[in-house]
Design an enzyme around this catalytic site. Structure first.
Site, PDB file in Angstrom:
ATOM      1  N   GLU A 157      51.471  44.271  47.479  1.00 16.05           N
ATOM      2  CA  GLU A 157      51.756  43.240  46.465  1.00 16.05           C
ATOM      3  C   GLU A 157      53.148  42.636  46.566  1.00 16.05           C
ATOM      4  OE1 GLU A 157      50.736  44.936  42.652  1.00 16.05           O
ATOM      5  OE2 GLU A 157      48.763  45.547  43.347  1.00 16.05           O
ATOM      6  N   ASN A 178      48.579  44.875  51.683  1.00 16.85           N
ATOM      7  CA  ASN A 178      47.540  44.874  50.639  1.00 16.85           C
ATOM      8  C   ASN A 178      47.982  44.028  49.447  1.00 16.85           C
ATOM      9  OD1 ASN A 178      45.070  46.118  49.570  1.00 16.85           O
ATOM     10  ND2 ASN A 178      46.390  47.238  48.154  1.00 16.85           N
ATOM     11  N   HIS A 186      40.189  42.514  42.647  1.00 19.90           N
ATOM     12  CA  HIS A 186      39.962  42.773  41.215  1.00 19.90           C
ATOM     13  C   HIS A 186      39.432  41.457  40.654  1.00 19.90           C
ATOM     14  CE1 HIS A 186      41.881  46.661  41.385  1.00 19.90           C
ATOM     15  NE2 HIS A 186      42.955  46.134  41.943  1.00 19.90           N
ATOM     16  N   GLU A 204      40.171  47.352  46.642  1.00 23.55           N
ATOM     17  CA  GLU A 204      40.237  47.838  45.254  1.00 23.55           C
ATOM     18  C   GLU A 204      39.177  47.139  44.404  1.00 23.55           C
ATOM     19  OE1 GLU A 204      44.260  47.722  43.671  1.00 23.55           O
ATOM     20  OE2 GLU A 204      45.115  48.405  45.564  1.00 23.55           O
ATOM     21  N   ASP A 235      36.670  45.752  41.977  1.00 22.21           N
ATOM     22  CA  ASP A 235      36.034  45.933  40.668  1.00 22.21           C
ATOM     23  C   ASP A 235      35.800  44.545  40.091  1.00 22.21           C
ATOM     24  OD1 ASP A 235      38.702  45.409  39.817  1.00 22.21           O
ATOM     25  OD2 ASP A 235      39.044  47.483  39.218  1.00 22.21           O
TER      26      ASP A 235
END
Ligand code: G2I
Length: 455
Positions: free
Chosen positions: A160, A202, A238, A265, A267
């Site tokens: 990030e 990432n 996400h 990740e 979701d």
């Protein structure tokens, strides 16, 4: 595998026809279909992983699902800087070790997350700056990657580091203020410490071609051109209630730089489209040969950091959700199924006969994301009433503009009128179906008018 491919070809043709006829079909050829996420992914040479809070490994209901469905794990928090180096120079690997031994005992690979990040730094690092912080950060990378050497499939070396919004620039942080080269220094240190691990960058909000993902894209391209050791890019994913139409194209443009891509990740906000978004993300990964695996950020809805979003594949009782089935079917279908979820056919017949003759060939439209000196174009190809078995799009570029990179199509030429032909997986379109490709270029490219020819 051969048998499955032949079946898949037959199924793909049947599905395409059925979709054109407005029917719903099961995508899952019974014969060789995997019955768990990990088996279905493994048949396609990919892993399927989950973020694990190691404290839950002693909960039977949790571990049963984890061991049955997943063959890759990542520590949700236990390998972060605050956990592994709580005091400067004092390393603590208890949580991480617990996860690694669970993985080794159950045939799972491990993603390492994350060596450097502006968040979840130990207090002592938060208060540091300049060369003291740079040295401490690189020492952290070296020590942790050395400790886990040989046990990590892929490391999120840097997490990030780019800003949200339209700048495409780095995020401000204490690490960034040590100098713009902190990211490459971290990758070099990680490579020296564990030459066998894949080294990833990432980030989130990178789910299509946008300013942030393009900033990262430019960094990766620069790293590759200068030999900075980077092997993969993680797309956290996400997600909310919709998916960027160019999600797959974005993965592909990174893959085309010569790095693997991973969904790290995943979701998705609960709601009507949750299952189809999970399916579309999985199809996108299947359609990008360098997409090597998918990780969901947790196991059951109640394990998720997103709380009431119910964002995962299993409900709180451990039951498989519709989203699970959608992912499993997409894994079993393998490459070749378009990423966009099919839109529902209209229920009422149209009252007026159409006055315009239907487009027989194909049409193309372009959307442009420009900045001074450069641009990214996303081109939508829509098949006419006869469908396509292939397509070509000609794009006259203004003088001074040139194409530097293309994804999901093959370009002929780079200046003047550039021709883009479909690639293997997106040439065959049913009536009205859409494929997307994109290209990046230098110069200014306003007012592009593409022409589509179907074959
Ligand atoms: O925020 C979601 C993810 C975004 N990408 C990077 C991931 O590392 C990040 O994971 C989350 C974890 O799922 C949370 O569990 O990162 C959060 C921290 O930024 C984690 O939350 C923290 C809480 O903030 C702490 O209060 C708590 O002590 O979890 C810690 C351990 O339970």
């Amino acid at each position: 595998m051969k048998h499955k491919r032949a079946l898949r070809a037959a199924v793909t043709i049947a599905v395409t026809g059925a979709l054109a006829a407005g029917m719903t079909v099961a995508l899952n050829p019974a014969a060789a279909a995997g019955t768990t996420l990990k088996a279905a992914a493994a048949e396609e040479g990919r892993y399927f992983g989950a973020a694990v809070a190691t404290g839950k490994l002693s909960t039977g209901a949790y571990t049963t699902i984890l061991n049955r469905e997943f063959n890759s794990v990542v520590a949700e928090n236990e390998m972060k800087w605050d956990a592994t180096e709580p005091q400067q120079g004092q390393f603590r690997y208890t949580g991480g070790d617990r996860l690694v031994s669970h993985a080794q005992a159950n045939g799972m690979s491990v993603r390492g997350h994350a060596l450097l990040w502006h968040a979840q730094q130990p207090g002592w690092a938060q208060g540091m700056s300049g060369s003291a912080l740079r040295n401490a950060a690189i020492n952290h990378v070296t020590k942790v990657a050395t400790y886990y050497r040989g046990k990590i499939h892929s490391w999120d070396v840097v997490n990030e580091a780019f800003a949200d919004g339209g700048s495409g620039a780095r995020r401000d942080s204490n690490l960034q203020r040590t100098g713009n080269d902190w990211i490459e220094a971290a990758f070099r240190a990680a490579r020296a410490a564990d030459p066998g691990a894949k080294l990833c960058y990432n980030d989130y909000n990178t789910d299509g071609v946008n300013a942030k993902s393009t900033g990262i894209y430019n960094m990766v391209r620069d790293f590759k051109s200068r030999g900075v050791p980077i092997d993969c890019v993680g797309f956290q994913s996400h997600l909310g209630t919709s998916l960027a139409g160019d999600y797959q194209a974005n993965l592909q443009r990174f893959a085309d730089l010569g790095v693997d891509v991973q969904i790290t990740e995943l979701d998705v906000m609960t709601g009507g489209s949750q299952a189809s978004i999970f399916g579309a993300v999985t199809r996108a990964c299947m359609n990008v040969s360098r997409c090597t695996g998918i990780t969901t950020w947790g196991v059951r809805d109640c394990d998720s950091w997103r709380g009431s979003d119910n964002a995962l594949l299993f409900d709180c009782n451990g039951n498989k959700k519709a989203a699970y089935t959608s992912v499993l079917n997409a894994l079993n279908a393998g490459p070749g199924i378009p990423t966009d979820p099919p839109t529902d056919p209209p229920t009422d017949p149209p009252t007026d006969p159409p006055t315009d003759p239907p487009t027989v060939g194909c049409s193309a439209s372009v959307s442009l994301n420009s900045w001074t000196g450069g641009f990214v174009a996303t081109v939508k190809v829509t098949a006419g009433s006869a469908g396509t078995s292939g397509w070509n799009v000609s794009v006259p570029l203004p003088s001074g503009a040139s194409v530097t990179n293309t994804w999901s199509a093959t370009a002929t030429g780079s200046t003047g009128t550039v021709r883009f032909a479909n690639v293997d997986y997106n040439g065959r379109l049913g009536a009205g179906q859409v494929a997307e490709f994109g290209f990046q270029g230098n110069g200014s490219a306003s007012g592009l008018t593409p022409t589509c020819t179907a074959s």
